[in-house]
Design a protein around this motif. Structure first.
Motif, short mmCIF file in Angstrom:
data_model
loop_
_atom_site.label_atom_id
_atom_site.label_comp_id
_atom_site.label_asym_id
_atom_site.label_seq_id
_atom_site.Cartn_x
_atom_site.Cartn_y
_atom_site.Cartn_z
N GLU A 118 0.77 -1.09 0.05
CA GLU A 118 0.06 0.05 0.07
C GLU A 118 0.84 1.28 0.00
OE1 GLU A 118 -2.62 0.04 3.39
OE2 GLU A 118 -1.09 0.44 4.60
N VAL A 119 2.10 1.10 0.59
CA VAL A 119 2.92 2.30 0.72
C VAL A 119 3.68 2.45 -0.80
CG1 VAL A 119 4.89 3.35 1.58
CG2 VAL A 119 3.35 2.29 2.99
N ALA A 120 4.03 1.33 -1.24
CA ALA A 120 4.61 1.13 -2.67
C ALA A 120 3.77 1.88 -3.62
CB ALA A 120 5.10 -0.01 -2.80
N LEU A 216 -4.27 4.46 6.15
CA LEU A 216 -3.32 4.77 5.13
C LEU A 216 -3.49 6.46 4.93
CD1 LEU A 216 -0.84 3.91 3.44
CD2 LEU A 216 -2.51 3.71 1.66
N HIS A 217 -2.52 7.23 5.23
CA HIS A 217 -2.53 8.94 5.04
C HIS A 217 -1.69 9.18 3.92
CE1 HIS A 217 -3.32 13.08 6.18
NE2 HIS A 217 -1.92 13.03 6.22
N VAL A 218 -2.02 9.60 2.83
CA VAL A 218 -1.00 10.01 1.82
C VAL A 218 -0.83 11.44 1.80
CG1 VAL A 218 -0.12 9.83 -0.64
CG2 VAL A 218 -1.45 7.88 0.58
N ALA A 219 0.09 12.11 2.11
CA ALA A 219 0.24 13.60 2.22
C ALA A 219 0.94 14.00 0.86
CB ALA A 219 1.11 14.15 3.43
N TYR A 220 0.36 15.08 0.04
CA TYR A 220 0.70 15.62 -0.97
C TYR A 220 1.19 17.03 -0.93
CZ TYR A 220 -1.93 11.66 -2.71
OH TYR A 220 -2.57 10.53 -3.25
N ASP A 221 2.15 17.45 -1.80
CA ASP A 221 2.76 18.83 -1.92
C ASP A 221 1.49 19.82 -3.00
OD1 ASP A 221 3.12 18.27 -4.63
OD2 ASP A 221 5.30 18.30 -4.17
N PRO A 222 1.82 20.92 -3.40
CA PRO A 222 0.70 21.67 -3.95
C PRO A 222 0.58 21.03 -5.59
CG PRO A 222 1.81 23.29 -2.82
CD PRO A 222 2.67 21.83 -2.68
N GLU A 228 4.61 12.14 1.97
CA GLU A 228 4.85 11.25 3.05
C GLU A 228 3.73 10.44 3.13
OE1 GLU A 228 4.01 11.12 8.01
OE2 GLU A 228 4.31 12.91 6.87
N VAL A 229 3.75 9.03 3.52
CA VAL A 229 2.90 8.09 3.51
C VAL A 229 3.01 7.72 4.77
CG1 VAL A 229 1.68 5.90 2.74
CG2 VAL A 229 2.74 7.74 1.05
N ALA A 230 1.79 7.62 5.59
CA ALA A 230 1.73 7.51 6.83
C ALA A 230 0.83 6.49 7.28
CB ALA A 230 1.37 8.70 7.93
#
Length: 246
Positions: A118-120, A216-222, A228-230
């Motif tokens: 899931e992270v990959a 599963l928390h996926v953080a994105y830039d603008p 980051e994947v948490a």
């Protein structure tokens, strides 16, 4: 205390329902020990095995906890899930000190690890790719309530503070923004229920058949590029996720 043989519900479930009702009334409060299995069996006029099944059911549901050699106790109240990561986004970014005061986060390890599927997928790399992983454990006063990990691409973190096995005096997202040079802008959350791994059940002090909630928390830039994947895993029966919609 009695069971009704004329209803369709199994006897052990009738007993479990009555025990829960007594706990709700306050007959036994959080942390109090219940009578022994033989004592409860005598109260209901049933076999000890029937009471054991009722107790096992309530343990899975998170109502009771058994301490070997000591007895069966009422578990603490349900934990309302307040996620600190909400402070990363929106017009009022910052650190929720009121929530942080209730939970103690312990850094467990920092280093390269193979990315789980899931992270990959979130990063768009092959399964098993070596990524930087910061693992943690969150505790309340009485018990562990979360096991988690934050994953980063080595290309973003090599030579930065994120590789150091130390906790920061500020939220991880602030450290990551400065180290990587990109701002957290949006994110997606995916929450699912599953059985815990053996390590998770031991760390969270739950039975192997107790379900957990997994985030599963996926953080994105603008530019919609993942920063980051948490991952976070909580004991399902004692965790309540509440959302408020404006």
């Amino acid at each position: 205390m009695q069971i009704n043989p004329g209803v369709a519900e199994f006897p052990h479930r009738q007993i479990a329902a009555q025990l829960k009702a007594q706990i709700r009334r306050g007959d036994w409060g959080p942390g109090e020990r219940l009578p022994s299995i033989p004592a409860i069996a005598e109260m209901f006029g049933v076999a000890k095995q029937t009471v054991q099944r009722a107790v096992d059911q309530l343990r899975v549901e998170g109502v009771l906890i058994t301490k070997p050699g000591s007895g069966t106790y009422v578990r603490g109240t349900r934990r309302r899930l307040n996620r600190l990561s909400r402070g990363r986004y929106g017009g009022f970014r910052g650190y929720h000190t009121d929530l942080a005061a209730r939970y103690r986060q312990q850094l467990v390890s920092v280093g390269r690890s193979p990315a789980p599927p899931e992270v990959a997928d979130a990063f768009g790399v092959p399964d098993g790719t070596e990524l930087l992983c910061r693992r943690h454990l969150v505790r309340t006063e009485d018990s562990p309530v979360e096991v988690g990990a934050s994953w980063f691409l080595p290309a973003d973190t090599t030579g930065t503070s994120l590789e150091r096995a130390e906790a920061f005096g500020r939220p991880l997202y602030q450290e990551a923004e400065e180290a990587i040079g990109r701002r957290y802008a949006t994110a997606t959350d995916t929450i699912s229920a599953r059985q815990p791994s053996r390590e998770e059940s031991e760390t969270l002090r739950i039975r192997p058949d107790t379900p957990v909630l997994h985030l599963l928390h996926v953080a994105y830039d603008p530019h919609r590029k993942p920063i980051e994947v948490a991952q976070a895993t909580w004991p399902g029966p004692v965790t309540t996720l509440t959302e408020e919609y404006k």
